[in-house]
Design a protein around this motif. Structure first.
Motif, mmCIF file in Angstrom:
data_model
loop_
_atom_site.group_PDB
_atom_site.id
_atom_site.type_symbol
_atom_site.label_atom_id
_atom_site.label_comp_id
_atom_site.label_asym_id
_atom_site.label_seq_id
_atom_site.Cartn_x
_atom_site.Cartn_y
_atom_site.Cartn_z
ATOM 1 N N ILE A 77 -11.310 5.543 -3.490
ATOM 2 C CA ILE A 77 -10.962 4.223 -2.965
ATOM 3 C C ILE A 77 -11.729 3.840 -1.701
ATOM 4 O O ILE A 77 -11.410 2.834 -1.080
ATOM 5 N N GLY A 78 -12.727 4.598 -1.322
ATOM 6 C CA GLY A 78 -13.485 4.281 -0.114
ATOM 7 C C GLY A 78 -14.080 2.885 -0.134
ATOM 8 O O GLY A 78 -14.131 2.205 0.891
ATOM 9 N N HIS A 79 -14.500 2.422 -1.302
ATOM 10 C CA HIS A 79 -15.096 1.087 -1.423
ATOM 11 C C HIS A 79 -14.071 -0.035 -1.245
ATOM 12 O O HIS A 79 -14.440 -1.184 -1.043
ATOM 13 N N LEU A 80 -12.781 0.289 -1.301
ATOM 14 C CA LEU A 80 -11.726 -0.715 -1.136
ATOM 15 C C LEU A 80 -11.203 -0.804 0.299
ATOM 16 O O LEU A 80 -10.400 -1.686 0.607
ATOM 17 N N LEU A 81 -11.649 0.101 1.152
ATOM 18 C CA LEU A 81 -11.207 0.119 2.552
ATOM 19 C C LEU A 81 -11.999 -0.888 3.381
ATOM 20 O O LEU A 81 -13.139 -1.219 3.041
ATOM 21 N N PRO A 82 -11.420 -1.336 4.501
ATOM 22 C CA PRO A 82 -12.197 -2.193 5.406
ATOM 23 C C PRO A 82 -13.450 -1.446 5.871
ATOM 24 O O PRO A 82 -13.384 -0.240 6.150
ATOM 25 N N PRO A 83 -14.597 -2.109 5.940
ATOM 26 C CA PRO A 83 -15.832 -1.436 6.342
ATOM 27 C C PRO A 83 -15.691 -0.787 7.720
ATOM 28 O O PRO A 83 -15.194 -1.394 8.654
ATOM 29 N N GLY A 84 -16.094 0.465 7.800
ATOM 30 C CA GLY A 84 -16.088 1.182 9.071
ATOM 31 C C GLY A 84 -14.751 1.774 9.482
ATOM 32 O O GLY A 84 -14.631 2.333 10.571
ATOM 33 N N LEU A 85 -13.731 1.679 8.628
ATOM 34 C CA LEU A 85 -12.421 2.227 8.976
ATOM 35 C C LEU A 85 -12.486 3.753 9.009
ATOM 36 O O LEU A 85 -12.880 4.385 8.039
ATOM 37 N N GLN A 86 -12.101 4.326 10.135
ATOM 38 C CA GLN A 86 -12.059 5.779 10.300
ATOM 39 C C GLN A 86 -10.669 6.271 9.888
ATOM 40 O O GLN A 86 -9.665 5.843 10.451
ATOM 41 N N VAL A 87 -10.614 7.165 8.908
ATOM 42 C CA VAL A 87 -9.345 7.747 8.469
ATOM 43 C C VAL A 87 -9.331 9.203 8.887
ATOM 44 O O VAL A 87 -10.194 9.983 8.482
ATOM 45 N N ASP A 88 -8.368 9.564 9.729
ATOM 46 C CA ASP A 88 -8.161 10.955 10.113
ATOM 47 C C ASP A 88 -7.003 11.498 9.292
ATOM 48 O O ASP A 88 -6.059 10.768 8.966
#
Length: 176
Positions: A77-88
């Motif tokens: 789902i990386g392509h569905l995330l807001p661009p540049g969102l950092q997920v820890d």
């Protein structure tokens, strides 16, 4: 977990704020055959959308099996995330001790910069409130079941918002 062919729904997954314990809107998702990543993916994407998370904020996603869930997260789902969102990624402090030693040092919130002091187990206490309604949801239609759960989650959020001002009333703090 044992599954019954007679049950349409075998459980739920939900997203809640680790600090305040409020359910994120539209993130309680039914599970039909165990805990599948697609159900958690949808709940996660809904939480990003409904809470207006911006790319510069970042997200700390605390999940009992984050060490497994995050492996192919970007390809799913990386392509569905807001661009540049950092997920820890983190595992709640109660659950992380049941994992391998490597998981403790990599996923315990105690070692994540910016995480603050958070146990990451808020959903465990939220489940206790929802467990009281399970007898009523077992015999309900799927639509009515969703309404019952939504009503209780909304009531939980509402009660927290009402009491928040009383708990943090600055005039009641005494300085010596």
């Amino acid at each position: 977990m044992l599954y019954s062919k007679a049950c349409d729904i075998t459980g739920i997954v939900a997203i809640a704020c680790a600090r305040h314990g409020c359910f994120a809107p539209n993130t309680i998702v039914d599970l039909s055959r165990g805990e599948q990543q697609k159900n958690v993916d949808w709940a996660f994407l809904e939480s990003i959308r409904t809470t207006n998370v911006q790319s510069d904020q970042g997200v700390l996603f605390i999940y009992d099996i984050a060490c497994q869930y995050c492996v192919h997260f970007q390809s799913r789902i990386g392509h569905l995330l807001p661009p540049g969102l950092q997920v820890d990624w983190a595992i709640g402090l109660f659950h992380v001790h049941a994992h391998k030693d490597e998981c403790f040092y990599r996923f315990a919130s105690s070692f994540i910069p910016g995480a603050g002091i958070v146990a990451g187990e808020i959903l465990e206490s939220l489940w206790a409130g929802l467990n009281t309604i399970t007898p009523a949801t077992r015999t309900a239609t799927l639509a009515h079941r969703a309404e019952i759960i939504d009503d209780h989650a909304s009531d939980s959020n509402h009660r927290k918002c009402i009491n928040m001002g009383e708990r943090y009333n600055i005039s009641s703090i005494k300085c010596y």
